[in-house]
Write a protein that holds these residues in place. Structure first.
Motif, PDB file in Angstrom:
ATOM      1  N   ILE A 105       1.422 -60.004  44.518  1.00 32.29           N
ATOM      2  CA  ILE A 105       1.589 -61.425  44.210  1.00 32.29           C
ATOM      3  C   ILE A 105       0.361 -62.194  44.677  1.00 32.29           C
ATOM      4  N   GLY A 106      -0.043 -63.171  43.886  1.00 28.90           N
ATOM      5  CA  GLY A 106      -1.107 -64.087  44.269  1.00 28.90           C
ATOM      6  C   GLY A 106      -0.596 -65.512  44.211  1.00 28.90           C
ATOM      7  N   TYR A 107      -1.466 -66.470  44.565  1.00 24.40           N
ATOM      8  CA  TYR A 107      -1.067 -67.875  44.591  1.00 24.40           C
ATOM      9  C   TYR A 107      -2.189 -68.732  44.011  1.00 24.40           C
ATOM     10  N   LEU A 108      -1.806 -69.724  43.244  1.00 18.40           N
ATOM     11  CA  LEU A 108      -2.805 -70.646  42.706  1.00 18.40           C
ATOM     12  C   LEU A 108      -3.379 -71.499  43.831  1.00 18.40           C
ATOM     13  N   ARG A 109      -4.698 -71.518  43.935  1.00 19.91           N
ATOM     14  CA  ARG A 109      -5.355 -72.381  44.917  1.00 19.91           C
ATOM     15  C   ARG A 109      -5.689 -73.729  44.298  1.00 19.91           C
ATOM     16  N   ASP A 110      -6.308 -73.698  43.119  1.00 14.28           N
ATOM     17  CA  ASP A 110      -6.603 -74.949  42.425  1.00 14.28           C
ATOM     18  C   ASP A 110      -6.884 -74.662  40.957  1.00 14.28           C
ATOM     19  N   ALA A 111      -6.740 -75.706  40.143  1.00 15.91           N
ATOM     20  CA  ALA A 111      -7.030 -75.642  38.710  1.00 15.91           C
ATOM     21  C   ALA A 111      -7.835 -76.877  38.349  1.00 15.91           C
ATOM     22  N   ILE A 112      -9.048 -76.653  37.864  1.00 14.49           N
ATOM     23  CA  ILE A 112      -9.952 -77.754  37.553  1.00 14.49           C
ATOM     24  C   ILE A 112     -10.254 -77.742  36.063  1.00 14.49           C
ATOM     25  N   GLN A 113      -9.992 -78.857  35.409  1.00 16.78           N
ATOM     26  CA  GLN A 113     -10.271 -78.957  33.976  1.00 16.78           C
ATOM     27  C   GLN A 113     -11.736 -79.314  33.763  1.00 16.78           C
ATOM     28  N   THR A 114     -12.401 -78.533  32.915  1.00 16.51           N
ATOM     29  CA  THR A 114     -13.791 -78.807  32.548  1.00 16.51           C
ATOM     30  C   THR A 114     -13.824 -79.206  31.072  1.00 16.51           C
ATOM     31  N   THR A 166      -5.038 -70.790  25.518  1.00 16.07           N
ATOM     32  CA  THR A 166      -4.274 -69.951  26.445  1.00 16.07           C
ATOM     33  C   THR A 166      -3.519 -70.804  27.454  1.00 16.07           C
ATOM     34  N   TYR A 167      -4.168 -71.828  27.953  1.00 14.35           N
ATOM     35  CA  TYR A 167      -3.529 -72.714  28.935  1.00 14.35           C
ATOM     36  C   TYR A 167      -2.293 -73.387  28.339  1.00 14.35           C
ATOM     37  N   ALA A 168      -2.403 -73.842  27.095  1.00 16.85           N
ATOM     38  CA  ALA A 168      -1.306 -74.580  26.461  1.00 16.85           C
ATOM     39  C   ALA A 168      -0.172 -73.674  26.008  1.00 16.85           C
ATOM     40  N   GLU A 169      -0.468 -72.390  25.701  1.00 18.32           N
ATOM     41  CA  GLU A 169       0.537 -71.493  25.140  1.00 18.32           C
ATOM     42  C   GLU A 169       1.193 -70.586  26.179  1.00 18.32           C
ATOM     43  N   THR A 170       0.844 -70.727  27.437  1.00 18.97           N
ATOM     44  CA  THR A 170       1.409 -69.886  28.496  1.00 18.97           C
ATOM     45  C   THR A 170       1.925 -70.763  29.629  1.00 18.97           C
ATOM     46  N   ASN A 171       2.524 -70.108  30.626  1.00 20.63           N
ATOM     47  CA  ASN A 171       3.054 -70.907  31.737  1.00 20.63           C
ATOM     48  C   ASN A 171       2.008 -71.255  32.788  1.00 20.63           C
ATOM     49  N   LEU A 172       0.733 -70.972  32.507  1.00 19.66           N
ATOM     50  CA  LEU A 172      -0.318 -71.429  33.415  1.00 19.66           C
ATOM     51  C   LEU A 172      -0.300 -72.947  33.545  1.00 19.66           C
ATOM     52  N   GLN A 173       0.104 -73.633  32.482  1.00 14.89           N
ATOM     53  CA  GLN A 173       0.128 -75.098  32.499  1.00 14.89           C
ATOM     54  C   GLN A 173       1.141 -75.668  33.500  1.00 14.89           C
ATOM     55  N   TYR A 174       2.118 -74.854  33.893  1.00 16.50           N
ATOM     56  CA  TYR A 174       3.157 -75.334  34.815  1.00 16.50           C
ATOM     57  C   TYR A 174       2.852 -74.998  36.275  1.00 16.50           C
ATOM     58  N   LEU A 175       1.792 -74.238  36.520  1.00  9.56           N
ATOM     59  CA  LEU A 175       1.475 -73.859  37.893  1.00  9.56           C
ATOM     60  C   LEU A 175       0.917 -75.037  38.674  1.00  9.56           C
ATOM     61  N   ARG A 176       1.246 -75.072  39.937  1.00 11.29           N
ATOM     62  CA  ARG A 176       0.720 -76.069  40.865  1.00 11.29           C
ATOM     63  C   ARG A 176       0.151 -75.331  42.077  1.00 11.29           C
ATOM     64  N   PRO A 177      -0.738 -75.943  42.844  1.00 12.97           N
ATOM     65  CA  PRO A 177      -1.262 -75.257  44.025  1.00 12.97           C
ATOM     66  C   PRO A 177      -0.143 -74.670  44.879  1.00 12.97           C
ATOM     67  N   GLY A 178      -0.254 -73.394  45.181  1.00 14.62           N
ATOM     68  CA  GLY A 178       0.769 -72.692  45.939  1.00 14.62           C
ATOM     69  C   GLY A 178       1.751 -71.924  45.085  1.00 14.62           C
ATOM     70  N   SER A 179       1.734 -72.132  43.768  1.00 18.02           N
ATOM     71  CA  SER A 179       2.649 -71.412  42.886  1.00 18.02           C
ATOM     72  C   SER A 179       2.338 -69.917  42.910  1.00 18.02           C
ATOM     73  N   PRO A 180       3.366 -69.049  43.020  1.00 15.95           N
ATOM     74  CA  PRO A 180       3.128 -67.605  43.026  1.00 15.95           C
ATOM     75  C   PRO A 180       2.950 -67.065  41.616  1.00 15.95           C
ATOM     76  N   VAL A 181       2.149 -66.017  41.482  1.00 19.81           N
ATOM     77  CA  VAL A 181       1.939 -65.361  40.185  1.00 19.81           C
ATOM     78  C   VAL A 181       1.940 -63.850  40.389  1.00 19.81           C
ATOM     79  N   ASN A 182       2.352 -63.135  39.336  1.00 21.01           N
ATOM     80  CA  ASN A 182       2.294 -61.679  39.345  1.00 21.01           C
ATOM     81  C   ASN A 182       0.893 -61.221  38.951  1.00 21.01           C
ATOM     82  N   LEU A 183       0.368 -60.241  39.690  1.00 19.49           N
ATOM     83  CA  LEU A 183      -0.982 -59.756  39.435  1.00 19.49           C
ATOM     84  C   LEU A 183      -0.963 -58.243  39.185  1.00 19.49           C
ATOM     85  N   GLU A 184      -1.708 -57.832  38.160  1.00 22.53           N
ATOM     86  CA  GLU A 184      -1.883 -56.404  37.882  1.00 22.53           C
ATOM     87  C   GLU A 184      -3.362 -56.125  37.650  1.00 22.53           C
ATOM     88  N   GLY A 185      -3.916 -55.219  38.436  1.00 25.79           N
ATOM     89  CA  GLY A 185      -5.304 -54.826  38.270  1.00 25.79           C
ATOM     90  C   GLY A 185      -5.504 -53.947  37.051  1.00 25.79           C
TER      91      GLY A 185
END
Length: 226
Positions: A105-114, A166-185
């Motif tokens: 599991i990982g966690y979102l630290r920040d999301a910056i729109q460019t 990708t941002y609009a079509e997935t649940n990345l748009q709902y993540l906030r700092p601290g949100s957990p995510v599943n990670l696979e290498g």
């Protein structure tokens, strides 16, 4: 096997201790459920689950205690989850090979729109994830195939550039700092690591006719793998 290209969103609700109900919109149901059968595999936020019942707008799957403990499923009830049906022979491989077996599991630290993307930085303290993080390598975040734009040498954090689609079509748009995510290498990196480890432990061959080239970092670099 999956590709990390998300086909739609659904919501997840637990049913008892070992089952999960995934509900999706009629549009997503029409896309994913028309060919879905009992026993098929579906990636739910990157987790490979087996379908045991098909609903008018969703399905029910089994999740073992190991799956619940190793993923975000115990923390995201009622929130949107990414959905992808398993890869069929002859289908396009638009992302990378994703097994649906979560490393940690990982966690979102920040999301910056460019101007052209969302730069999203995630942290992880799980060595099962960190060891496979390399710049320009592949990583599956909640089942989404992404390219590592940058990371620190220890792999404790990594950054990805997410295009607006990708941002609009997935649940990345709902993540906030601290949100957990599943990670696979990347599965290819795991096999390379194992071959290198095994090769280092093999005794030298005394018979010249059975000579083979050593699989090491220099060999991989020479043949375009690094």
């Amino acid at each position: 096997m999956f590709t990390g290209i998300i086909q739609g969103l659904g919501t997840l609700q637990p049913l008892g201790t070992d089952k999960l109900q995934i509900t999706c919109s009629s549009a997503v149901s029409g896309l994913m459920l028309q060919d879905l059968a009992i026993g098929d595999s579906v990636a739910v936020d990157g987790v490979c689950l087996t379908v045991i019942e098909i609903l008018p707008q969703g399905f029910i799957a089994v999740a073992s205690p190991e799956t619940r403990d190793r993923t975000t499923f115990s923390r995201i009830h009622g929130t949107p989850v990414n959905l992808e049906a398993s890869l069929r022979v002859g289908s396009k491989l638009g992302g990378h090979f994703v097994t649906g077996h979560i490393d940690g599991i990982g966690y979102l630290r920040d999301a910056i729109q460019t101007a052209t993307s969302w730069e999203m930085t995630f942290t992880t303290d799980d060595p099962r994830v960190a060891r496979y993080l390399i710049p320009k390598g592949s990583i599956a975040v909640n089942g989404i195939s992404l390219t590592v734009a940058d990371c620190d040498p220890s792999g404790s954090w990594f950054m990805v550039a997410v295009i607006p689609h990708t941002y609009a079509e997935t649940n990345l748009q709902y993540l906030r700092p601290g949100s957990p995510v599943n990670l696979e290498g990347d599965i290819l990196g795991k096999y390379v690591e194992k071959f290198l480890r095994l090769n280092a432990s093999l005794p030298p061959r005394s018979d010249p006719s059975t000579h083979y080239e050593s699989l090491n970092a220099s060999f991989l670099a020479e043949h375009g793998y690094l």
